[in-house]
Design a protein around this motif. Sequence first.
Motif, mmCIF file in Angstrom:
data_model
loop_
_atom_site.group_PDB
_atom_site.id
_atom_site.type_symbol
_atom_site.label_atom_id
_atom_site.label_comp_id
_atom_site.label_asym_id
_atom_site.label_seq_id
_atom_site.Cartn_x
_atom_site.Cartn_y
_atom_site.Cartn_z
ATOM 1 N N PHE A 1 -5.192 -4.037 -12.953
ATOM 2 C CA PHE A 1 -5.901 -3.253 -11.936
ATOM 3 C C PHE A 1 -7.164 -3.975 -11.469
ATOM 4 O O PHE A 1 -7.403 -4.123 -10.260
ATOM 5 N N LEU A 2 -7.982 -4.428 -12.417
ATOM 6 C CA LEU A 2 -9.238 -5.085 -12.049
ATOM 7 C C LEU A 2 -8.987 -6.426 -11.363
ATOM 8 O O LEU A 2 -9.712 -6.793 -10.429
ATOM 9 N N SER A 3 -7.955 -7.142 -11.805
ATOM 10 C CA SER A 3 -7.630 -8.421 -11.167
ATOM 11 C C SER A 3 -7.236 -8.218 -9.710
ATOM 12 O O SER A 3 -7.675 -8.959 -8.826
ATOM 13 N N PHE A 4 -6.415 -7.198 -9.468
ATOM 14 C CA PHE A 4 -6.002 -6.922 -8.090
ATOM 15 C C PHE A 4 -7.190 -6.475 -7.246
ATOM 16 O O PHE A 4 -7.343 -6.891 -6.093
ATOM 17 N N LEU A 5 -8.031 -5.631 -7.819
ATOM 18 C CA LEU A 5 -9.209 -5.152 -7.098
ATOM 19 C C LEU A 5 -10.098 -6.317 -6.669
ATOM 20 O O LEU A 5 -10.519 -6.406 -5.504
ATOM 21 N N LEU A 6 -10.364 -7.227 -7.586
ATOM 22 C CA LEU A 6 -11.194 -8.387 -7.259
ATOM 23 C C LEU A 6 -10.503 -9.293 -6.245
ATOM 24 O O LEU A 6 -11.152 -9.835 -5.342
ATOM 25 N N TRP A 7 -9.190 -9.451 -6.392
ATOM 26 C CA TRP A 7 -8.446 -10.317 -5.469
ATOM 27 C C TRP A 7 -8.524 -9.814 -4.034
ATOM 28 O O TRP A 7 -8.612 -10.606 -3.094
ATOM 29 N N THR A 8 -8.508 -8.498 -3.843
ATOM 30 C CA THR A 8 -8.553 -7.957 -2.479
ATOM 31 C C THR A 8 -9.895 -8.214 -1.799
ATOM 32 O O THR A 8 -9.995 -8.085 -0.576
ATOM 33 N N PHE B 1 1.280 3.491 0.170
ATOM 34 C CA PHE B 1 2.419 3.362 -0.741
ATOM 35 C C PHE B 1 2.199 4.169 -2.013
ATOM 36 O O PHE B 1 3.137 4.780 -2.543
ATOM 37 N N LEU B 2 0.970 4.177 -2.517
ATOM 38 C CA LEU B 2 0.681 4.960 -3.715
ATOM 39 C C LEU B 2 0.900 6.445 -3.466
ATOM 40 O O LEU B 2 1.494 7.148 -4.294
ATOM 41 N N LEU C 1 3.576 -2.078 -9.889
ATOM 42 C CA LEU C 1 4.563 -2.607 -8.952
ATOM 43 C C LEU C 1 3.984 -2.761 -7.547
ATOM 44 O O LEU C 1 4.252 -3.757 -6.865
ATOM 45 N N VAL C 2 3.200 -1.780 -7.113
ATOM 46 C CA VAL C 2 2.583 -1.879 -5.785
ATOM 47 C C VAL C 2 1.621 -3.063 -5.738
ATOM 48 O O VAL C 2 1.640 -3.862 -4.792
ATOM 49 N N PHE C 3 0.797 -3.207 -6.760
ATOM 50 C CA PHE C 3 -0.169 -4.306 -6.785
ATOM 51 C C PHE C 3 0.533 -5.663 -6.803
ATOM 52 O O PHE C 3 0.183 -6.568 -6.034
ATOM 53 N N VAL C 4 1.522 -5.802 -7.679
ATOM 54 C CA VAL C 4 2.219 -7.088 -7.804
ATOM 55 C C VAL C 4 2.966 -7.420 -6.521
ATOM 56 O O VAL C 4 2.958 -8.567 -6.054
#
Length: 205
Positions: free
Chosen positions: A96-103, A126-127, A194-197
């Motif tokens: 979760f945190l990795s995706f948040l930072l990536w965005t 999507f969520l 799944l949504v993040f990936v």
Amino acid sequence: MDEIAFIKITMYLAREATKLWRKIATETALEVQILLEKWHLLLLGLIFQYIHGLAARGVHYLHRPGPVLQDLGFMILPELGRERSYISETVFTVIFLSFLLWTFHPFIFHSKRFYTVLIWRRVLAFLVASQMLRIVTFYSTQLPGPNYHCREGSELATLPPPDSVWEVLLINFPRGVNYGCGDLIFSSHMIFTLVFVRVYHIWLW
């Protein structure tokens, strides 16, 4: 010689810091402009996260513990055990945190492929769609929870009737989120993952 090298390094860092600040300021101005246009849908998506949590809290009142159902997944991949249950939450938190930072990387890096506001708008859409289906499934089909705190004999497996409406509306955060029961069929953690990936895969490649 050392002083000259130090001065050059200092000047280089100052130039790069100026470029970085200019980049952040430019991206922030663009993102704020988009946010002012799209904030309605973002707000609705965030509000629905609370509604989803409220629904999960509500189904916990209906949960009745029972024998753990046979599951092919548990047969193939044994349980982590009560003492290592933190591993699952740790992995999800890292994702979760990795995706948040990536965005938010377009604010810093030059390889811009999307706007942060727009990508979160799509993610939340999507969520919400997935969570709506999830709410329908766990209210229409209630199964005994396999987690340790949901099994027979656990004090957390069932909830007494609420003393007030506020007890339900506040969803006992964060304890109520971590120790919920009855919201089965498909996992909320899996929806997010799944949504993040998938989003990461689409926009990276």
